[in-house]
Motif scaffolding. Structure first.
Motif, PDB file in Angstrom:
ATOM      1  N   ASP A   1     -47.722   5.686  18.623  1.00 55.38           N
ATOM      2  CA  ASP A   1     -47.923   6.493  19.495  1.00 55.38           C
ATOM      3  C   ASP A   1     -46.997   7.995  19.261  1.00 55.38           C
ATOM      4  O   ASP A   1     -47.439   9.196  19.767  1.00 55.38           O
ATOM      5  CB  ASP A   1     -47.288   6.115  21.040  1.00 55.38           C
ATOM      6  N   HIS A   2     -45.954   7.891  18.608  1.00 57.22           N
ATOM      7  CA  HIS A   2     -45.209   9.123  18.572  1.00 57.22           C
ATOM      8  C   HIS A   2     -44.731   9.463  17.113  1.00 57.22           C
ATOM      9  O   HIS A   2     -44.097  10.542  16.904  1.00 57.22           O
ATOM     10  CB  HIS A   2     -43.775   8.778  19.226  1.00 57.22           C
ATOM     11  N   GLY A   3     -45.488   8.832  16.075  1.00 60.32           N
ATOM     12  CA  GLY A   3     -44.976   9.129  14.678  1.00 60.32           C
ATOM     13  C   GLY A   3     -45.335  10.406  14.421  1.00 60.32           C
ATOM     14  O   GLY A   3     -44.526  11.097  13.305  1.00 60.32           O
ATOM     15  N   PHE A   4     -46.139  11.365  14.851  1.00 62.45           N
ATOM     16  CA  PHE A   4     -46.446  12.610  14.374  1.00 62.45           C
ATOM     17  C   PHE A   4     -46.439  13.717  15.362  1.00 62.45           C
ATOM     18  O   PHE A   4     -46.851  14.774  15.417  1.00 62.45           O
ATOM     19  CB  PHE A   4     -48.035  12.673  13.958  1.00 62.45           C
ATOM     20  N   ASP A   5     -45.469  13.270  16.487  1.00 59.48           N
ATOM     21  CA  ASP A   5     -45.239  14.374  17.641  1.00 59.48           C
ATOM     22  C   ASP A   5     -43.949  15.198  17.152  1.00 59.48           C
ATOM     23  O   ASP A   5     -43.121  14.875  16.863  1.00 59.48           O
ATOM     24  CB  ASP A   5     -44.715  13.434  18.825  1.00 59.48           C
ATOM     25  N   LEU A   6     -44.481  16.564  16.940  1.00 57.59           N
ATOM     26  CA  LEU A   6     -43.472  17.452  16.440  1.00 57.59           C
ATOM     27  C   LEU A   6     -42.616  17.673  17.308  1.00 57.59           C
ATOM     28  O   LEU A   6     -41.259  18.095  16.794  1.00 57.59           O
ATOM     29  CB  LEU A   6     -44.283  18.772  15.915  1.00 57.59           C
ATOM     30  N   GLY A   7     -42.700  17.586  18.650  1.00 57.23           N
ATOM     31  CA  GLY A   7     -41.600  17.814  19.479  1.00 57.23           C
ATOM     32  C   GLY A   7     -40.555  16.725  19.507  1.00 57.23           C
ATOM     33  O   GLY A   7     -39.328  17.119  19.663  1.00 57.23           O
ATOM     34  N   LEU A   8     -41.119  15.522  19.279  1.00 56.25           N
ATOM     35  CA  LEU A   8     -39.946  14.410  18.956  1.00 56.25           C
ATOM     36  C   LEU A   8     -39.108  14.739  18.016  1.00 56.25           C
ATOM     37  O   LEU A   8     -37.756  14.409  17.742  1.00 56.25           O
ATOM     38  CB  LEU A   8     -40.633  13.126  19.056  1.00 56.25           C
ATOM     39  N   GLY A   9     -39.597  15.199  16.677  1.00 57.31           N
ATOM     40  CA  GLY A   9     -39.260  15.455  15.562  1.00 57.31           C
ATOM     41  C   GLY A   9     -38.051  16.579  15.806  1.00 57.31           C
ATOM     42  O   GLY A   9     -36.888  16.360  15.148  1.00 57.31           O
ATOM     43  N   ILE A  10     -38.402  17.638  16.267  1.00 55.78           N
ATOM     44  CA  ILE A  10     -37.285  18.965  16.539  1.00 55.78           C
ATOM     45  C   ILE A  10     -36.266  18.278  17.503  1.00 55.78           C
ATOM     46  O   ILE A  10     -35.212  18.817  17.329  1.00 55.78           O
ATOM     47  CB  ILE A  10     -38.105  20.143  17.351  1.00 55.78           C
ATOM     48  N   PHE A  11     -36.535  17.445  18.454  1.00 59.76           N
ATOM     49  CA  PHE A  11     -35.333  16.829  19.267  1.00 59.76           C
ATOM     50  C   PHE A  11     -34.282  16.178  18.306  1.00 59.76           C
ATOM     51  O   PHE A  11     -33.112  16.081  18.642  1.00 59.76           O
ATOM     52  CB  PHE A  11     -36.037  15.683  20.180  1.00 59.76           C
ATOM     53  N   ALA A  12     -34.904  15.264  17.190  1.00 66.00           N
ATOM     54  CA  ALA A  12     -34.050  14.770  16.361  1.00 66.00           C
ATOM     55  C   ALA A  12     -33.751  15.609  15.353  1.00 66.00           C
ATOM     56  O   ALA A  12     -32.711  15.312  14.219  1.00 66.00           O
ATOM     57  CB  ALA A  12     -34.541  13.681  15.829  1.00 66.00           C
ATOM     58  N   GLY A  13     -34.070  16.849  15.160  1.00 63.64           N
ATOM     59  CA  GLY A  13     -33.566  17.802  14.024  1.00 63.64           C
ATOM     60  C   GLY A  13     -34.607  17.611  12.883  1.00 63.64           C
ATOM     61  O   GLY A  13     -34.132  18.063  11.645  1.00 63.64           O
ATOM     62  N   LEU A  14     -35.811  17.210  12.797  1.00 67.91           N
ATOM     63  CA  LEU A  14     -36.534  16.782  11.737  1.00 67.91           C
ATOM     64  C   LEU A  14     -37.903  17.419  12.082  1.00 67.91           C
ATOM     65  O   LEU A  14     -38.577  17.744  13.334  1.00 67.91           O
ATOM     66  CB  LEU A  14     -36.747  15.235  11.510  1.00 67.91           C
ATOM     67  N   ASN A  15     -38.578  17.484  10.898  1.00 63.30           N
ATOM     68  CA  ASN A  15     -40.368  17.901  11.152  1.00 63.30           C
ATOM     69  C   ASN A  15     -40.988  16.703  11.910  1.00 63.30           C
ATOM     70  O   ASN A  15     -41.616  17.012  12.966  1.00 63.30           O
ATOM     71  CB  ASN A  15     -40.997  18.110   9.875  1.00 63.30           C
TER      72      ASN A  15
ATOM     73  N   LYS B   1     -29.765  10.646   1.919  1.00 61.71           N
ATOM     74  CA  LYS B   1     -29.981  11.655   1.306  1.00 61.71           C
ATOM     75  C   LYS B   1     -30.930  12.832   1.777  1.00 61.71           C
ATOM     76  O   LYS B   1     -30.746  13.962   1.711  1.00 61.71           O
ATOM     77  CB  LYS B   1     -30.566  11.465  -0.239  1.00 61.71           C
ATOM     78  N   VAL B   2     -31.874  12.289   2.740  1.00 64.31           N
ATOM     79  CA  VAL B   2     -32.909  12.920   3.246  1.00 64.31           C
ATOM     80  C   VAL B   2     -32.527  13.272   4.659  1.00 64.31           C
ATOM     81  O   VAL B   2     -32.564  14.327   5.195  1.00 64.31           O
ATOM     82  CB  VAL B   2     -34.223  12.463   2.981  1.00 64.31           C
ATOM     83  N   ILE B   3     -32.047  12.221   5.420  1.00 63.84           N
ATOM     84  CA  ILE B   3     -31.894  12.427   6.807  1.00 63.84           C
ATOM     85  C   ILE B   3     -30.517  11.860   7.232  1.00 63.84           C
ATOM     86  O   ILE B   3     -30.032  10.832   6.906  1.00 63.84           O
ATOM     87  CB  ILE B   3     -32.975  11.179   7.710  1.00 63.84           C
ATOM     88  N   PRO B   4     -29.885  12.824   7.901  1.00 61.73           N
ATOM     89  CA  PRO B   4     -28.578  12.600   8.348  1.00 61.73           C
ATOM     90  C   PRO B   4     -28.209  11.495   9.386  1.00 61.73           C
ATOM     91  O   PRO B   4     -29.379  11.194  10.086  1.00 61.73           O
ATOM     92  CB  PRO B   4     -27.830  13.984   8.749  1.00 61.73           C
ATOM     93  N   ALA B   5     -27.161  11.252   9.879  1.00 60.88           N
ATOM     94  CA  ALA B   5     -26.728  10.348  10.712  1.00 60.88           C
ATOM     95  C   ALA B   5     -27.298  10.485  11.931  1.00 60.88           C
ATOM     96  O   ALA B   5     -27.798   9.716  12.936  1.00 60.88           O
ATOM     97  CB  ALA B   5     -25.393   9.685  10.745  1.00 60.88           C
ATOM     98  N   LYS B   6     -26.954  11.721  12.287  1.00 54.77           N
ATOM     99  CA  LYS B   6     -27.359  12.126  13.626  1.00 54.77           C
ATOM    100  C   LYS B   6     -28.911  12.207  13.997  1.00 54.77           C
ATOM    101  O   LYS B   6     -29.281  11.851  15.080  1.00 54.77           O
ATOM    102  CB  LYS B   6     -26.849  13.600  14.110  1.00 54.77           C
ATOM    103  N   SER B   7     -29.747  12.707  12.997  1.00 58.07           N
ATOM    104  CA  SER B   7     -30.954  12.572  13.062  1.00 58.07           C
ATOM    105  C   SER B   7     -31.517  11.120  13.399  1.00 58.07           C
ATOM    106  O   SER B   7     -32.474  10.980  14.070  1.00 58.07           O
ATOM    107  CB  SER B   7     -31.607  13.289  11.988  1.00 58.07           C
ATOM    108  N   TYR B   8     -31.101  10.260  12.669  1.00 54.30           N
ATOM    109  CA  TYR B   8     -31.246   8.974  12.791  1.00 54.30           C
ATOM    110  C   TYR B   8     -30.897   8.315  14.175  1.00 54.30           C
ATOM    111  O   TYR B   8     -31.973   7.436  15.061  1.00 54.30           O
ATOM    112  CB  TYR B   8     -30.712   7.898  11.684  1.00 54.30           C
ATOM    113  N   LEU B   9     -30.045   8.637  14.559  1.00 57.24           N
ATOM    114  CA  LEU B   9     -29.635   8.204  15.985  1.00 57.24           C
ATOM    115  C   LEU B   9     -30.476   8.957  17.008  1.00 57.24           C
ATOM    116  O   LEU B   9     -30.950   8.171  18.016  1.00 57.24           O
ATOM    117  CB  LEU B   9     -28.048   8.547  16.376  1.00 57.24           C
ATOM    118  N   LEU B  10     -30.490  10.241  16.824  1.00 57.55           N
ATOM    119  CA  LEU B  10     -31.348  10.910  17.973  1.00 57.55           C
ATOM    120  C   LEU B  10     -33.039  10.440  17.901  1.00 57.55           C
ATOM    121  O   LEU B  10     -33.761  10.335  18.989  1.00 57.55           O
ATOM    122  CB  LEU B  10     -31.166  12.356  17.776  1.00 57.55           C
ATOM    123  N   SER B  11     -33.295   9.940  16.599  1.00 59.81           N
ATOM    124  CA  SER B  11     -34.694   9.368  16.533  1.00 59.81           C
ATOM    125  C   SER B  11     -34.867   8.080  17.284  1.00 59.81           C
ATOM    126  O   SER B  11     -35.872   7.839  18.012  1.00 59.81           O
ATOM    127  CB  SER B  11     -35.222   9.106  15.054  1.00 59.81           C
TER     128      SER B  11
END
Length: 572
Positions: free
Chosen positions: A215-229, A188-198
């Motif tokens: 190491d990467h839990g709070f990296d905003l750049g990785l979040g944006i790469f996956a379409g997430l915060n 409901k919160v995270i779409p399939a594409k964002s999970y796959l990219l994460s």
């Protein structure tokens, strides 16, 4: 009556600091002598000098000894301090908020007011409880989808900024179509594409899975790469991987290989196959014991099959958690997979003697699929080979081969379980003490090419070793308990993306993933969002000229995780 001892042996702290600094800066005495004279440690005296140089020590109005200067705090400010403490804000946070309102109060003064108002000290809290990281970045309550408009004007550092180098290639592969074709589920919160990219972002960074979350839990750049915060927490990622069944993962591989073949990434004429056992050291009794060639023993683990395109050296198929009773038929399962996604060309399959049975070789021959494999040799075969006199010396055209001129003997034989005759090539003088017995149903290809094709089967072993060493394929026990089949499918995707990037790097076209990561992907960057464009700036590095020479203008510069938002890469 005061005399010179008032200056040489000061009694008050403010005067002692004054005389010590004066002796250092005016009388030019060495730091060691000054520190010993006034009873300071050498480190503390160096700190005093540093503070004085930067204006952090003021001797203009020294505090009278025996008296305390307490600043009077208006009642309105006291009431504001009370309300903020009721929200569990610390004295330091309250002082910062007061400064933003134009009220300058020290932390000590805020602490005194809180004590006078009857508030106890707050218990020591971790940064996670406070809600900020070490770099003072806000920790969100949960991972959620973001849009480009939500990020307008933001600018931040990212330790994983190198993943944006793969964004154009993901756009080339059309990751949206892959996710849709595979029917991957979302939440409901995270779409399939964002999970796959994460998952893919962590895999591309080559970090061991047990360290991913920290190491990467709070990296905003990785979040944006996956379409997430931010990336999802490890529990959510683990739960998602186990929600995928075999149909989802097979669909993911089929959709990915179709897109990659449309880009011409595979030759498809010769495919190498090999088994690999991913060892497991836990108490899971479900896993069987299999032969682990790298460790030279039988051990508990997940048996996996890999297929590799011999020309491009790209992994293009994987199967995991194979039972011993299923192992012999895996070559037929792979053939069904391959003929669905890559039609029109019947490949030559190359594998070792333990991959399947002679009966299945006969089935491959019935389907007009060529194969090259080894015959299981015993003492009887070796003794018969010693009696052979008519050996033929051949030349294998391979620049790096240590033994390019082995001797061969060809014949036609029959095998138990195989219908008809089969071609046998005995090879000696190839660097091994015992001769090798190649068998194949290809009777037309010259013997030099048959031997050379099988000798390059080591490429799949190198690909598996890279998957183990860099993509951490053997990391079954970790806080992110990822389903092993999903993990090796992601390894296949990451391997292809690294190959696509390396193909654009002049002089590094044939380099493996660890070297490409070390020279180009690893390192920090600055991510900025302005006017709907994601700009990623990379600091000066020795190999930046090679990155600048990549024809980025010919690639789709988009961020797939943010619905194809424009991407701009800047290399200093």
């Amino acid at each position: 009556m005061r005399d010179r001892t008032f200056f040489t042996h000061p009694q008050h702290d403010w005067q002692k600091r004054y005389e010590a600094l004066r002796a250092s800066f005016v009388e030019r005495l060495p730091d060691k002598i000054v520190a010993d004279r006034f009873g300071y440690s050498h480190g503390y005296f160096r700190l005093l000098k540093h503070q004085f140089r930067h204006g952090k020590i003021d001797f203009s109005e020294p505090v009278p000894e025996g008296k305390s200067q307490r600043r009077k705090v208006p009642s309105a400010v006291r009431q504001q301090i009370r309300s903020w403490r009721e929200q569990n804000l610390s004295a330091g946070e309250i002082a910062e908020l007061l400064t933003e309102d134009g009220i300058e109060l020290s932390v000590r003064t805020v602490e005194r007011v809180l004590a006078e108002e009857g508030f106890p000290k707050l218990p020591r809290r971790t940064r996670r409880k406070i809600g900020v990281t070490v770099q003072r970045a806000t920790i969100p309550d949960r991972s959620e989808v973001v849009a480009v408009d939500d990020l307008q004007g933001q600018r931040f550092d990212s330790a994983g900024a190198g993943v944006f180098l793969f964004a154009p290639f993901l756009a080339q592969l059309n990751i949206d179509k892959i996710v849709h074709s595979a029917s991957l589920p979302g939440s409901k919160v995270i779409p399939a594409k964002s999970y796959l990219l994460s998952f893919l972002a962590l895999k591309l960074l080559g970090t061991e899975r047990y360290a991913h979350a920290g190491d990467h839990g709070f990296d905003l750049g990785l979040g944006i790469f996956a379409g997430l915060n931010v990336l999802p927490k490890c529990t959510a990622m683990s739960s998602y991987s186990y929600s995928l069944d075999a149909a989802h993962i097979t669909g993911l591989q089929q959709a990915f290989v179709r897109q990659a073949s449309r880009l011409g990434l595979y030759d498809g004429s010769i495919l190498n196959l090999d088994f690999h056992t991913a060892p497991h050291f836990g108490d899971d009794s479900v896993l069987e014991k299999h032969w682990a060639g790298a460790r030279g023993k039988v051990m508990k683990g997940a048996l996996c099959l890999f297929a590799q395109d011999a020309e491009s050296k790209l992994l293009l198929y994987s199967a995991a958690d194979i039972q011993r009773s299923e192992a012999d038929d895996q070559v037929l399962s792979f053939l069904s997979f391959w003929q669905k996604v890559y039609r029109g060309v019947n490949p030559t399959l190359v594998f070792d003697s333990k991959l399947t049975t002679y009966r299945n070789l006969s089935r491959l021959n019935e389907r007009q699929i060529k194969f090259i494999t080894l015959r299981r040799r015993g003492r009887k075969l070796l003794k018969e080979a010693e009696k052979i006199k008519d050996w033929k010396r051949i030349h294998i055209p391979h620049a790096k081969r240590k033994f390019p001129n082995p001797q061969v003997h060809e014949s036609t034989i029959e095998l138990n379980g195989y219908d008809g005759h089969i071609r046998q090539i005995i090879v000696r003088g190839n660097g091994h003490q015992k001769p090798a017995f190649l068998i194949t149903n290809d009777v037309e290809t010259p013997v030099e090419l048959v031997v050379g094709t099988y000798s390059r089967r080591w490429r799949v072993e190198n690909g598996i070793r890279e998957a183990v060493d860099f993509f951490h394929l053997n990391s079954l026990s970790s806080p992110i308990l990822t389903k092993i089949h999903f993990d090796i499918a992601l390894t296949m995707v990451a391997d292809t993306l690294y190959s696509m990037l390396a193909g654009k790097l002049r002089g590094f076209e044939e380099c493996d993933a660890p070297k490409v990561f070390r020279h180009f992907v690893a390192g920090k960057g600055v991510v900025k969002i302005q006017n709907g464009t994601i700009t990623v700036s990379y600091p000066k590095r020795a190999h930046n000229p090679i990155l600048r020479a990549v024809p980025w203008s010919h690639l789709p510069r988009k961020v797939p995780g943010l619905d194809g938002a424009p991407l701009k890469l800047i290399f200093s």
